[in-house]
Design a protein around this motif. Sequence first.
Motif, PDB file in Angstrom:
ATOM      1  N   THR A  85       0.821  -1.213   0.000  1.00  0.00           N
ATOM      2  CA  THR A  85       0.000   0.000   0.000  1.00  0.00           C
ATOM      3  C   THR A  85       0.851   1.257   0.000  1.00  0.00           C
ATOM      4  O   THR A  85       1.954   1.287   0.529  1.00  0.00           O
ATOM      5  CB  THR A  85      -0.925   0.066   1.238  1.00  0.00           C
ATOM      6  N   LYS A  86       0.269   2.312  -0.542  1.00  0.00           N
ATOM      7  CA  LYS A  86       0.919   3.621  -0.513  1.00  0.00           C
ATOM      8  C   LYS A  86       0.984   4.153   0.916  1.00  0.00           C
ATOM      9  O   LYS A  86       1.901   4.894   1.262  1.00  0.00           O
ATOM     10  CB  LYS A  86       0.167   4.598  -1.418  1.00  0.00           C
ATOM     11  N   CYS A 135       6.068   0.315  -4.340  1.00  0.00           N
ATOM     12  CA  CYS A 135       4.670  -0.099  -4.245  1.00  0.00           C
ATOM     13  C   CYS A 135       4.080   0.003  -5.643  1.00  0.00           C
ATOM     14  O   CYS A 135       4.106   1.073  -6.245  1.00  0.00           O
ATOM     15  CB  CYS A 135       3.907   0.803  -3.277  1.00  0.00           C
ATOM     16  N   ILE A 163       0.936  -0.715  -6.607  1.00  0.00           N
ATOM     17  CA  ILE A 163      -0.519  -0.830  -6.592  1.00  0.00           C
ATOM     18  C   ILE A 163      -1.185   0.073  -7.637  1.00  0.00           C
ATOM     19  O   ILE A 163      -2.267  -0.242  -8.141  1.00  0.00           O
ATOM     20  CB  ILE A 163      -1.073  -0.533  -5.176  1.00  0.00           C
ATOM     21  N   ASP A 164      -0.543   1.189  -7.988  1.00  0.00           N
ATOM     22  CA  ASP A 164      -1.118   2.108  -8.973  1.00  0.00           C
ATOM     23  C   ASP A 164      -0.523   1.937 -10.371  1.00  0.00           C
ATOM     24  O   ASP A 164      -0.835   2.718 -11.275  1.00  0.00           O
ATOM     25  CB  ASP A 164      -0.921   3.560  -8.521  1.00  0.00           C
ATOM     26  N   ASP A 165       0.327   0.938 -10.529  1.00  0.00           N
ATOM     27  CA  ASP A 165       0.961   0.716 -11.827  1.00  0.00           C
ATOM     28  C   ASP A 165      -0.087   0.254 -12.850  1.00  0.00           C
ATOM     29  O   ASP A 165      -0.895  -0.649 -12.574  1.00  0.00           O
ATOM     30  CB  ASP A 165       2.055  -0.347 -11.680  1.00  0.00           C
ATOM     31  N   GLU A 166      -0.078   0.873 -14.017  1.00  0.00           N
ATOM     32  CA  GLU A 166      -1.088   0.555 -15.032  1.00  0.00           C
ATOM     33  C   GLU A 166      -0.996  -0.889 -15.508  1.00  0.00           C
ATOM     34  O   GLU A 166      -2.017  -1.550 -15.717  1.00  0.00           O
ATOM     35  CB  GLU A 166      -0.948   1.511 -16.226  1.00  0.00           C
ATOM     36  N   ALA A 221      -2.570  -3.093 -12.945  1.00  0.00           N
ATOM     37  CA  ALA A 221      -4.033  -2.996 -12.990  1.00  0.00           C
ATOM     38  C   ALA A 221      -4.600  -3.792 -14.165  1.00  0.00           C
ATOM     39  O   ALA A 221      -5.608  -4.497 -14.026  1.00  0.00           O
ATOM     40  CB  ALA A 221      -4.450  -1.534 -13.090  1.00  0.00           C
ATOM     41  N   ARG A 269      -5.297  -6.331  -7.635  1.00  0.00           N
ATOM     42  CA  ARG A 269      -4.069  -5.628  -7.984  1.00  0.00           C
ATOM     43  C   ARG A 269      -2.959  -5.946  -6.981  1.00  0.00           C
ATOM     44  O   ARG A 269      -1.785  -6.005  -7.352  1.00  0.00           O
ATOM     45  CB  ARG A 269      -4.311  -4.123  -8.038  1.00  0.00           C
ATOM     46  N   SER A 270      -3.343  -6.174  -5.742  1.00  0.00           N
ATOM     47  CA  SER A 270      -2.339  -6.478  -4.714  1.00  0.00           C
ATOM     48  C   SER A 270      -1.598  -7.772  -5.034  1.00  0.00           C
ATOM     49  O   SER A 270      -0.375  -7.851  -4.882  1.00  0.00           O
ATOM     50  CB  SER A 270      -3.011  -6.585  -3.344  1.00  0.00           C
ATOM     51  N   ALA A 277       0.642  -7.109  -7.926  1.00  0.00           N
ATOM     52  CA  ALA A 277       1.774  -6.280  -7.522  1.00  0.00           C
ATOM     53  C   ALA A 277       2.886  -7.128  -6.907  1.00  0.00           C
ATOM     54  O   ALA A 277       4.071  -6.881  -7.132  1.00  0.00           O
ATOM     55  CB  ALA A 277       1.313  -5.216  -6.533  1.00  0.00           C
TER      56      ALA A 277
END
Length: 204
Positions: free
Chosen positions: A72-73, A93, A95-98, A101, A111-112, A115
């Motif tokens: 997590t961020k 982290c 988790i927001d990588d395209e 996703a 996504r976790s 990741a």
Amino acid sequence: MKDPMGIENKSMDIIEEVMCDTSFSKEESIVVKRMIHTTGDFDYRKIAVFQKDFVNQALRSIKRGGILFTDTKMAHMGINKKALAKACCEVKCFIDDEEVAEEAKRMNTTRSACAVERAASEGIDMFVIGNAPTALFRLLELAQEGKVEPQFIVGVPVGFVGAAESKEYLRASDLPSISTVGTKGGSNVAASIVNALLYMAVGR
């Protein structure tokens, strides 16, 4: 009291008084006290579980430097960056990588979990998981498949769906780890554990 360090030291003195009923090593106690200090919850002295010489293994790994993965961020932000830099470490982290996703959608998973796969593919071997049980489950599966060899795992996902079970799965493994029994944990707890290790390894 208005001095931040004075307040922290006083807090630690109060926590120390309650730790008399535990059997942790000196180093393990330092970690647990930081968990309690972060949450205000004395229960952590009863539910924290260390396995396979976790603290010493984690300290050796951190002192060698490298990359830590977190799910997590929030945990990423909570880890002391000055201490990280002193240890020649960084945190990633995804988790927001395209791409992560997109892979999660394709595989119909979280996504976790994806990741963690991304971290393993990049050779990351220090893992800090405070939120997602699916991340911890997938990490342990990858370890069983020989696709990653974690140096240590902070496994303290929080919640009511899969969190307790994922930590039981971790404790059944043969990997250096810290976990919590039951539903408690979280990104703030995960960050507090890493900070305790960093402060022991390189100071603040």
